[in-house]
Design a protein around this motif. Structure first.
Motif, PDB file in Angstrom:
ATOM      1  N   CYS A  94      41.406  47.132  40.950  1.00  0.00           N
ATOM      2  CA  CYS A  94      42.788  46.647  40.871  1.00  0.00           C
ATOM      3  C   CYS A  94      43.139  46.370  39.408  1.00  0.00           C
ATOM      4  O   CYS A  94      43.034  45.239  38.937  1.00  0.00           O
ATOM      5  CB  CYS A  94      42.949  45.388  41.715  1.00  0.00           C
ATOM      6  N   TYR A  95      43.546  47.425  38.707  1.00  0.00           N
ATOM      7  CA  TYR A  95      43.936  47.270  37.305  1.00  0.00           C
ATOM      8  C   TYR A  95      45.237  46.485  37.185  1.00  0.00           C
ATOM      9  O   TYR A  95      45.491  45.804  36.206  1.00  0.00           O
ATOM     10  CB  TYR A  95      44.103  48.646  36.652  1.00  0.00           C
ATOM     11  N   ASN A  96      46.063  46.582  38.212  1.00  0.00           N
ATOM     12  CA  ASN A  96      47.434  46.056  38.205  1.00  0.00           C
ATOM     13  C   ASN A  96      48.315  46.935  37.308  1.00  0.00           C
ATOM     14  O   ASN A  96      47.936  48.063  36.985  1.00  0.00           O
ATOM     15  CB  ASN A  96      47.484  44.578  37.827  1.00  0.00           C
ATOM     16  N   GLU A  97      49.451  46.454  36.841  1.00  0.00           N
ATOM     17  CA  GLU A  97      50.450  47.376  36.300  1.00  0.00           C
ATOM     18  C   GLU A  97      50.791  47.203  34.830  1.00  0.00           C
ATOM     19  O   GLU A  97      51.481  48.043  34.260  1.00  0.00           O
ATOM     20  CB  GLU A  97      51.714  47.279  37.163  1.00  0.00           C
ATOM     21  N   VAL A  98      50.350  46.115  34.221  1.00  0.00           N
ATOM     22  CA  VAL A  98      50.453  46.000  32.764  1.00  0.00           C
ATOM     23  C   VAL A  98      49.164  45.346  32.267  1.00  0.00           C
ATOM     24  O   VAL A  98      48.418  44.741  33.034  1.00  0.00           O
ATOM     25  CB  VAL A  98      51.679  45.193  32.275  1.00  0.00           C
ATOM     26  N   ALA A  99      48.962  45.466  30.955  1.00  0.00           N
ATOM     27  CA  ALA A  99      47.685  45.028  30.383  1.00  0.00           C
ATOM     28  C   ALA A  99      47.496  43.522  30.408  1.00  0.00           C
ATOM     29  O   ALA A  99      46.392  43.027  30.176  1.00  0.00           O
ATOM     30  CB  ALA A  99      47.567  45.538  28.948  1.00  0.00           C
ATOM     31  N   THR A 100      48.526  42.772  30.707  1.00  0.00           N
ATOM     32  CA  THR A 100      48.405  41.309  30.659  1.00  0.00           C
ATOM     33  C   THR A 100      48.241  40.684  32.046  1.00  0.00           C
ATOM     34  O   THR A 100      48.281  39.461  32.167  1.00  0.00           O
ATOM     35  CB  THR A 100      49.637  40.693  29.966  1.00  0.00           C
ATOM     36  N   LYS A 101      48.060  41.507  33.073  1.00  0.00           N
ATOM     37  CA  LYS A 101      47.840  40.965  34.419  1.00  0.00           C
ATOM     38  C   LYS A 101      46.366  41.128  34.783  1.00  0.00           C
ATOM     39  O   LYS A 101      45.845  42.239  34.790  1.00  0.00           O
ATOM     40  CB  LYS A 101      48.728  41.691  35.439  1.00  0.00           C
ATOM     41  N   PHE A 102      45.721  40.015  35.080  1.00  0.00           N
ATOM     42  CA  PHE A 102      44.286  40.026  35.394  1.00  0.00           C
ATOM     43  C   PHE A 102      44.075  39.903  36.902  1.00  0.00           C
ATOM     44  O   PHE A 102      44.596  38.997  37.522  1.00  0.00           O
ATOM     45  CB  PHE A 102      43.587  38.808  34.772  1.00  0.00           C
ATOM     46  N   ASN A 103      43.253  40.777  37.462  1.00  0.00           N
ATOM     47  CA  ASN A 103      42.686  40.564  38.787  1.00  0.00           C
ATOM     48  C   ASN A 103      41.169  40.548  38.631  1.00  0.00           C
ATOM     49  O   ASN A 103      40.609  41.407  37.938  1.00  0.00           O
ATOM     50  CB  ASN A 103      43.108  41.670  39.758  1.00  0.00           C
ATOM     51  N   TRP A 104      40.510  39.618  39.267  1.00  0.00           N
ATOM     52  CA  TRP A 104      39.062  39.430  39.064  1.00  0.00           C
ATOM     53  C   TRP A 104      38.275  40.159  40.139  1.00  0.00           C
ATOM     54  O   TRP A 104      38.669  40.193  41.306  1.00  0.00           O
ATOM     55  CB  TRP A 104      38.730  37.935  39.075  1.00  0.00           C
ATOM     56  N   TYR A 105      37.137  40.742  39.747  1.00  0.00           N
ATOM     57  CA  TYR A 105      36.284  41.531  40.650  1.00  0.00           C
ATOM     58  C   TYR A 105      34.922  40.853  40.805  1.00  0.00           C
ATOM     59  O   TYR A 105      34.440  40.207  39.875  1.00  0.00           O
ATOM     60  CB  TYR A 105      36.052  42.938  40.097  1.00  0.00           C
ATOM     61  N   TYR A 106      34.323  41.088  41.948  1.00  0.00           N
ATOM     62  CA  TYR A 106      32.967  40.570  42.221  1.00  0.00           C
ATOM     63  C   TYR A 106      31.946  41.668  41.965  1.00  0.00           C
ATOM     64  O   TYR A 106      32.146  42.829  42.348  1.00  0.00           O
ATOM     65  CB  TYR A 106      32.875  40.109  43.678  1.00  0.00           C
ATOM     66  N   LEU A 107      30.852  41.296  41.350  1.00  0.00           N
ATOM     67  CA  LEU A 107      29.778  42.247  41.047  1.00  0.00           C
ATOM     68  C   LEU A 107      28.456  41.647  41.492  1.00  0.00           C
ATOM     69  O   LEU A 107      28.223  40.445  41.301  1.00  0.00           O
ATOM     70  CB  LEU A 107      29.757  42.488  39.536  1.00  0.00           C
ATOM     71  N   ARG A 108      27.610  42.465  42.088  1.00  0.00           N
ATOM     72  CA  ARG A 108      26.270  41.987  42.478  1.00  0.00           C
ATOM     73  C   ARG A 108      25.253  43.095  42.246  1.00  0.00           C
ATOM     74  O   ARG A 108      25.475  44.249  42.609  1.00  0.00           O
ATOM     75  CB  ARG A 108      26.272  41.572  43.954  1.00  0.00           C
ATOM     76  N   MET A 109      24.143  42.716  41.640  1.00  0.00           N
ATOM     77  CA  MET A 109      23.057  43.661  41.376  1.00  0.00           C
ATOM     78  C   MET A 109      21.746  42.956  41.710  1.00  0.00           C
ATOM     79  O   MET A 109      21.439  41.910  41.136  1.00  0.00           O
ATOM     80  CB  MET A 109      23.075  44.074  39.905  1.00  0.00           C
ATOM     81  N   ASP A 110      20.997  43.519  42.654  1.00  0.00           N
ATOM     82  CA  ASP A 110      19.718  42.932  43.062  1.00  0.00           C
ATOM     83  C   ASP A 110      18.570  43.791  42.553  1.00  0.00           C
ATOM     84  O   ASP A 110      18.659  45.035  42.544  1.00  0.00           O
ATOM     85  CB  ASP A 110      19.612  42.886  44.593  1.00  0.00           C
ATOM     86  N   LEU A 111      17.483  43.129  42.188  1.00  0.00           N
ATOM     87  CA  LEU A 111      16.273  43.830  41.757  1.00  0.00           C
ATOM     88  C   LEU A 111      15.068  43.250  42.480  1.00  0.00           C
ATOM     89  O   LEU A 111      15.061  42.072  42.849  1.00  0.00           O
ATOM     90  CB  LEU A 111      16.053  43.649  40.253  1.00  0.00           C
TER      91      LEU A 111
END
Lengths: 286, 110
Positions: free
Chosen positions: A205-222
């Motif tokens: 979700c980049y959204n539509e201009v450079a000043t709008k933030f949407n946050w993403y979840y990331l998970r990496m297991d080892l």
């Protein structure tokens, strides 16, 4: 996780959004400072000039309030501050920040983070293809191997959208640093050798201009014992990791039990690219 | 509560010549700052050269804050600044034919 442990996590808004393994190794909420995250620097001996040039300038992290020319302070996902990595305004420039600890049990570990990325809002344009990539890597060592799982989201390359998750197991050559045969260095973030993970395409979700933030979840297991990547996830996408592997290098001097995590951002154009990390949680099972 | 502090190395040994500015550094959490300029190497006279502290509303557009680091013979020069908003950088112009390499540290404290 046992029911009462989950209930305790759920009672804390800063932890309830994570799914940690039983032991929390660190939980970095950047409203409380940079908490041990620091600019990555290459190895050197006698002079900074002995460093591989790619490592000479990876830029210091900042505590960002996400403030913009048009709307003011965006803030973070929770609270005001996130950790911000910023490249120079030069295509291909990379900014890397790292946190260095060691492991006390060679078992499962899990990295979780909430993040977003944006180009500098210096043009009144969509700019969705300006950030080349963001990524996360581990740098680990046991008695036999140094191994380095690398995982990146290739957003765009040379102006073309890509939007794919990739890993890298190809090793880069080691170079002697200085003249005492004590130090070597390799630029493992080199652009060659990246491979798509299965089902790699994902539109964030980049959204539509450079000043709008949407946050993403990331998970990496080892699995530190098996030297395997066991889980890769961004938001609702979980990748099949059967054919995904890390760089494998014979164990090196002075790196015993190393457990380093690094985030990076790379720009595709002559404009600064920013990675914002709201919070990071590293957990283990022992 | 301990006061938060952080030192960012905003320039490290790259050759500086002509007009230049350090990269924007976001530090609105801090209430005071010191720019330290440690000269590693100099070619030509830098005596009296002033590097100006700049502030910004957005990290893109800049104006002089009023404080400056004046370079001299010593290895390390500095200037202090407070009440600076959300961004800081250091900007200056070296004389024709002069160049330098420096470590520029931005030392911040809440």
């Amino acid at each position: 996780m046992q029911e009462h442990s989950r209930a305790i996590l759920n009672a804390d808004p800063s932890l309830s959004r994570f799914d940690p393994l039983p032991r929390i190794i660190y939980h970095d909420d950047f409203n409380r400072g940079l908490r041990g995250w620091v600019e990555l620097i290459g190895n050197y001996e006698d002079s900074l000039d002995s460093m591989l040039p790619q490592y000479a300038d990876m830029r210091p992290p900042m505590l960002s309030s996400g403030t913009h020319w048009d709307t003011g302070t965006h803030g973070a996902m929770q609270g005001t501050y996130s950790m911000k990595l910023a490249t120079r305004a030069r295509a291909g420039d990379i900014s890397v920040s790292i946190k260095r600890v060691t492991w006390r049990h060679r078992g499962p570990v899990r990295l979780e983070a909430y993040f977003t990325f944006k180009p500098e809002a210096s043009a009144l344009q969509l700019s969705v293809d300006d950030v080349r990539a963001v990524g996360v890597l581990f740098d680990l060592q046991d008695q036999e191997y140094r191994w380095m799982p690398h995982w990146r989201y290739l957003n765009a390359l040379q102006g073309e959208p890509v939007r794919s998750w990739q890993f890298k197991r190809k090793r880069e050559p080691f170079h002697d640093i200085g003249g005492r045969a004590e130090t070597v260095s390799h630029f493992h973030l080199a652009p060659s050798g990246w491979e798509n993970v299965p089902d790699s395409a994902q539109i964030l979700c980049y959204n539509e201009v450079a000043t709008k933030f949407n946050w993403y979840y990331l998970r990496m297991d080892l699995d530190l014992a098996g030297r395997q990547i066991t889980h890769l996830q961004c938001n609702d996408r979980v990748h099949d990791v059967t054919a995904v592997g890390p760089m494998m290098i014979p164990a090196m001097p002075n790196l015993d039990c190393m457990l380093n995590v690094a985030f990076w951002v790379e720009t595709d154009v002559d404009k600064r690219a920013f990675l914002y990390v709201d919070s990071v949680l590293l957990s283990g099972d022992w | 509560m301990l006061r938060e502090s952080y030192t960012a190395i905003v320039e490290r040994s790259e050759e500086l010549k002509g007009g230049f500015a350090t990269e924007p550094y976001e530090c609105g959490w801090a209430g005071e700052a010191i720019f330290f300029v440690r000269t590693l190497e100099r070619v030509g006279s830098l005596e009296g050269v002033r590097l100006n502290v700049q502030i910004s509303p957005d990290g893109i557009r800049w104006c002089d804050e009023g404080a400056s680091v004046t370079l001299g013979e010593e290895e390390v020069a500095f200037c202090k600044v407070a009440h600076f908003g959300n961004w800081l950088r250091l900007s200056g112009t070296l004389p024709d034919g002069a160049r330098m390499r420096a470590i520029i540290a931005l030392s911040l404290k809440a």
